[in-house]
Design a protein around this motif. Structure first.
Motif, mmCIF file in Angstrom:
data_model
loop_
_atom_site.group_PDB
_atom_site.id
_atom_site.type_symbol
_atom_site.label_atom_id
_atom_site.label_comp_id
_atom_site.label_asym_id
_atom_site.label_seq_id
_atom_site.Cartn_x
_atom_site.Cartn_y
_atom_site.Cartn_z
ATOM 1 N N ILE B 508 13.572 4.310 7.730
ATOM 2 C CA ILE B 508 12.119 4.102 7.676
ATOM 3 C C ILE B 508 11.806 2.870 6.825
ATOM 4 N N GLY B 509 12.454 2.821 5.677
ATOM 5 C CA GLY B 509 12.213 1.704 4.776
ATOM 6 C C GLY B 509 12.551 0.381 5.435
ATOM 7 N N HIS B 510 13.691 0.336 6.112
ATOM 8 C CA HIS B 510 14.087 -0.926 6.745
ATOM 9 C C HIS B 510 13.157 -1.276 7.895
ATOM 10 N N ALA B 511 12.611 -0.224 8.575
ATOM 11 C CA ALA B 511 11.682 -0.505 9.674
ATOM 12 C C ALA B 511 10.391 -1.109 9.137
ATOM 13 N N LEU B 512 9.953 -0.625 7.971
ATOM 14 C CA LEU B 512 8.695 -1.132 7.415
ATOM 15 C C LEU B 512 8.872 -2.458 6.689
ATOM 16 N N GLU B 513 10.115 -2.761 6.343
ATOM 17 C CA GLU B 513 10.365 -3.903 5.471
ATOM 18 C C GLU B 513 9.763 -5.217 5.978
ATOM 19 N N ALA B 517 7.673 -7.476 3.657
ATOM 20 C CA ALA B 517 8.453 -8.548 3.048
ATOM 21 C C ALA B 517 7.584 -9.724 2.589
ATOM 22 N N PRO B 518 6.538 -10.095 3.367
ATOM 23 C CA PRO B 518 5.726 -11.230 2.914
ATOM 24 C C PRO B 518 5.079 -10.998 1.552
ATOM 25 N N ILE B 519 4.897 -9.752 1.159
ATOM 26 C CA ILE B 519 4.324 -9.519 -0.161
ATOM 27 C C ILE B 519 5.407 -9.102 -1.148
ATOM 28 N N GLY B 520 6.660 -9.280 -0.768
ATOM 29 C CA GLY B 520 7.741 -9.127 -1.722
ATOM 30 C C GLY B 520 8.239 -7.716 -1.928
ATOM 31 N N PHE B 521 7.804 -6.752 -1.083
ATOM 32 C CA PHE B 521 8.243 -5.377 -1.299
ATOM 33 C C PHE B 521 9.634 -5.158 -0.718
ATOM 34 N N THR B 522 10.448 -4.408 -1.437
ATOM 35 C CA THR B 522 11.775 -4.061 -0.935
ATOM 36 C C THR B 522 11.662 -2.843 -0.024
ATOM 37 N N TRP B 523 12.745 -2.503 0.650
ATOM 38 C CA TRP B 523 12.678 -1.335 1.522
ATOM 39 C C TRP B 523 12.482 -0.063 0.713
ATOM 40 N N SER B 567 16.936 -4.247 -10.636
ATOM 41 C CA SER B 567 17.059 -4.542 -9.214
ATOM 42 C C SER B 567 15.845 -5.237 -8.600
ATOM 43 N N TRP B 568 14.699 -5.291 -9.287
ATOM 44 C CA TRP B 568 13.550 -5.993 -8.701
ATOM 45 C C TRP B 568 13.331 -7.313 -9.411
ATOM 46 N N SER B 569 12.770 -8.236 -8.641
ATOM 47 C CA SER B 569 12.369 -9.471 -9.301
ATOM 48 C C SER B 569 10.982 -9.270 -9.906
ATOM 49 N N LEU B 570 10.643 -10.111 -10.873
ATOM 50 C CA LEU B 570 9.327 -9.996 -11.498
ATOM 51 C C LEU B 570 8.194 -10.176 -10.485
ATOM 52 N N PRO B 571 8.287 -11.176 -9.579
ATOM 53 C CA PRO B 571 7.202 -11.305 -8.593
ATOM 54 C C PRO B 571 7.002 -10.034 -7.772
ATOM 55 N N THR B 572 8.092 -9.347 -7.429
ATOM 56 C CA THR B 572 7.958 -8.100 -6.672
ATOM 57 C C THR B 572 7.189 -7.060 -7.486
ATOM 58 N N ALA B 573 7.551 -6.943 -8.766
ATOM 59 C CA ALA B 573 6.871 -5.962 -9.616
ATOM 60 C C ALA B 573 5.387 -6.287 -9.732
#
Ligand SMILES: Nc1nc2c(ncn2[C@@H]2O[C@H](COP(=O)(O)OP(=O)(O)OP(=O)(O)O)[C@@H](O)[C@H]2O)c(=O)[nH]1
Ligand SMILES: [Mg+2]
Lengths: 99, 629
Positions: B508-513, B517-523, B567-573
């Motif tokens: 599910i996560g990979h399908a939504l990724e 992804a354009p807003i930096g969210f991981t699966w 595991s996350w980058s600061l921009p993602t957070a």
């Protein structure tokens, strides 16, 4: 007291209204008349609300506090309770200096 | 038909001005714990309870929203009018009206009593707050008032043990009279009073007061002195902002120690289970699913309690009405009514009661505008997400010589972002769809009251129960489901990645990724957002489970925050934080908006505008952060 209507200020002949009282001034309500006050309410509604909140002929009022900016709204003592209202609508309440 | 022989218990309704103590009386009679607070407009629905009269009769009692007249200007007052006049969903009107009047303010309160008397229904008048009235030096002759009005008059003190005894003693007698009245029904006509009628009622009240009240007292001097400071044009506003700032700062500072304790207990429990049970699916379900998931939510209990402590104290003192007064002009800048502050502050706890509290706003456009922005206030379910990300990514650096911490400041900034965007949205709405002048402000400012520590403690206890019950039911169940989705199917032979990558949740996560992804969210974030729609804070629990399941020997992290930081980058957070400021992730809010606006249109509008804002804000945050960092 400072509550005497002065001819120079060009007030309506009926005297002053609640909206122009300053902090600390006391007065007595002489009438409620919503004409000349812009509201969203249907005709006659503002008058009835004022009366329901105790602003009726004979009530004693005293301006206790003013908010910011523009000294508006105001908190007034109406007989035994305290009421917050805006100066614009307070114009509907005519007052005379407290006896 | 006689009330006595009817199968249904006799019904009495509590009617009176706002803030005269109806709900306190209701609680005293029925032993319930409905919300009591010191500002007008606390109760916005009817509430039903039961008690047994001294003669052993079971009586149904209805608590109603306060009102100044039966003319019903706002939706909450309509409830009162409809119940009293017997228009409410085909119910008969109540057998007996208990008019509650604030004895410290009889002039205003008796006006409604005079209006209600015109209905010809059986009435008892309860002069409540007699303790406060005595303190003010009011002298009221209850017997004379009873004779003049022609109804029983009883003094009550709803907040004192035994303070409703005089009312209870009159109930049976009044009910017997109600029976007679039901047999010879007096005319129960009500027509909207004109301003002439209202003036006549006032005249009548003046007559009553002249005959029965020797001294009406004055508003307490203490309140006036305090207000001289707290309603000061400059100090007043400064104090208000200081209170709000302290509130958000305290949510961080005061809660830290107990949170560490809970954290320690949760990891202790996890280690103990891990050491006791043999390796396998059950152990994984318990440790990675339930303990990691539910534990990472329960840890936020102290913060939620600190937040509620502030809100309860503000409500009990009478300061909320002052805040509405102070902010009326400033909120008017974006077209909102000062009163909107009260629903908006409740929304810091949860948007659901906030949306309901908007019922006290009379004008439909003003009310809709308030409802539409209520979910932008940072509700307590967002706290866990904010706290987790701040703990993971914001260094705990003291600022201003240790007066405030950097995490607290970031938290304040997130709250401020919610508030400012709410104001911006209100501005746009009031300038376009909800055009028009504002409803007048006519609001009583109640006398200040010291909060009762027992009431505050009980209120907090109640909140803790609700929070833990939610963690033990909704969140618990969701966590079990998520653990299954994240554990099955297992990894194929020769898999190189952690097993979770191959599970349903991983898929599910990979399908939504790609969408996120354009807003930096991981699966992993994508997986957490899905159950987060049911309950925002579940997202934290899901992340707890995902990272617990993804742990491999070398990347073992003690805490979820540590795992995220690694595991996350600061921009993602940052992007996720921006998302949480706006995202409409709460089914409960959308459904209460549907109920309050009678349709799907406004919840749909709310969902679309909020999700658009969320995506846009996250996108900008992520791109800017990538470019700058
Ligand atoms: N001193 C004193 N305070 C009281 C008494 N009864 C109620 N209060 C306080 O008055 C405030 C208002 O009480 P509520 O029961 O919420 O009033 P309400 O009439 O239900 O108000 P709305 O729901 O807003 O219409 C609270 O702060 C109570 O603690 C009383 O008999 N004496
Ligand atoms: Mg109530």
């Amino acid at each position: 007291m400072s509550g005497h209507p002065t001819p120079e200020t060009g007030q309506s002949p009926g005297g002053r209204h609640l909206g122009e009282l300053k902090k600390g001034e006391r007065a007595r309500v002489t009438g409620v008349d919503e004409r000349g006050v812009v509201t969203t309410l249907p005709e006659g509604e503002l008058e009835r609300r004022m009366i329901e909140m105790g602003l009726v002929e004979g009530s004693h009022v005293e301006v206790l506090h003013e908010a910011f900016p523009g000294r508006d709204p105001i908190a007034i003592r109406v007989n035994e309770h305290t009421l917050a209202l805006r100066r614009a609508e307070a114009r509907a309440v005519r007052v005379a200096p407290a006896a | 038909m006689s009330v006595l022989d009817s199968a249904l218990p006799p019904r009495i309704a509590l009617v009176g001005n706002p803030n005269c103590g109806k709900t306190a009386l209701f609680n005293a009679l029925t032993g319930s714990r409905q919300k009591v607070a010191n500002y007008p407009g606390v109760t916005v629905e009817r509430k039903i309870g039961h008690f047994v009269s001294p003669l052993g009769r079971r009586v149904q009692v209805i608590d109603l929203p306060g009102t100044y007249s039966l003319r019903a200007r706002s939706p909450d007052e309509e409830v009162t009018r409809d119940v009293v006049l017997g228009r409410f969903s085909h119910e008969d009107s109540p057998d007996l009206l208990v008019c509650v009047a604030d004895a410290t303010n009889l002039r205003l309160n008796l006006r409604l009593v005079v209006e209600l008397k015109r209905l010809g229904r059986p009435i008892i008048l309860a002069l409540n707050m007699m303790d406060a009235a005595e303190k003010r030096g009011c002298r009221i002759d209850a017997a004379a008032l009873s004779a003049a009005l022609g109804v029983p008059v009883v003094p009550t003190v709803a907040i004192r043990r035994g303070g409703v005894q005089p009312l209870l003693e009159q109930i049976d007698g009044a009910m017997a009279m109600a029976t007679d009245a039901a047999e010879n029904p007096a005319s129960c006509g009500w027509s909207e009073p004109s301003s002439r009628d209202l003036r006549a009622y006032h005249q009548e009240v003046e007559g009553l007061l002249a005959g029965c009240v020797a001294d009406a007292g004055l508003p307490p001097l203490a309140t006036r002195r305090v207000d001289a400071v707290l309603l000061h044009p400059v100090f007043g506003l400064a104090f208000l902002f200081l209170v709000l700032f302290l509130m958000f700062q305290a949510v961080f500072a005061w809660a830290e120690a107990p949170m560490n304790l809970i954290d320690g207990a949760v990891s202790g429990l996890k280690d103990w289970v891990a050491a006791t049970l043999p390796d396998g699916a059950l152990r994984s379900l318990l440790t990675d699913g339930i303990i990691a998931g539910v534990g990472s939510v329960v840890i936020f209990l102290p913060q939620i309690l600190v937040l509620f402590f502030f809100i309860l104290v503000l409500e009990a003192t009478g300061y909320l009405a002052r805040a509405a007064f102070l902010l009326d002009r400033l909120m008017g800048g974006v077209g909102l009514h000062g009163r909107a502050f009260i629903p908006l502050l409740s929304s810091f706890a949860c948007a659901v009661p906030g949306v309901m509290a908007a019922r006290t706003i009379e004008n439909r456009a003003d009310r809709l505008a308030t409802i539409m922005i209520a979910p932008l206030m940072t509700c307590s379910a967002r706290l866990p997400v904010y706290t987790l990300l701040i703990a993971a990514f914001v260094p705990d650096r003291p600022l201003l010589g240790g007066l405030v911490g950097l995490p607290g400041l970031v938290m304040f900034a997130l709250y401020a972002a919610g508030i400012l965007s709410a104001l911006a949205v209100a501005f746009v709405l009031k300038g376009t769809v909800f055009k028009g002048a504002r409803e007048p402000l006519l609001m009583e400012l109640p006398a200040y009251r010291l909060p009762n520590p027992r009431d505050i403690a009980l209120g907090l206890f109640e909140r803790a129960k609700v929070f833990l019950a939610r963690a033990g039911t909704t969140i618990f169940a969701l966590m079990i489901v998520m653990w299954f989705l994240a554990s099955f199917p297992g990894a194929p032979e020769g898999a190189t990645e952690p097993a979770i990558q191959y599970s349903i949740a991983g898929m599910i996560g990979h399908a939504l990724e790609p969408l996120l992804a354009p807003i930096g969210f991981t699966w992993q974030i994508a997986v957490a957002l899905v159950p987060g729609i049911a309950a925002r804070e579940v997202a934290v629990g899901v992340l707890g489970t995902i990272y617990a399941l993804s742990e491999s020997g070398d990347a073992l992290q003690s805490s979820l925050a540590g795992a995220l930081a690694a595991s996350w980058s600061l921009p993602t957070a940052l992007s996720l934080l921006a998302w949480y400021v706006f995202a409409p992730q709460c089914v409960a809010t959308l459904s209460v908006v549907k109920r309050e606006t009678n349709g799907w249109f406004w919840p749909a509008v709310m969902f679309v505008y909020m999700i658009t804002l969320a995506y846009g804000a996250s996108f900008i945050t992520y791109r800017v952060a990538l470019a700058l960092l």
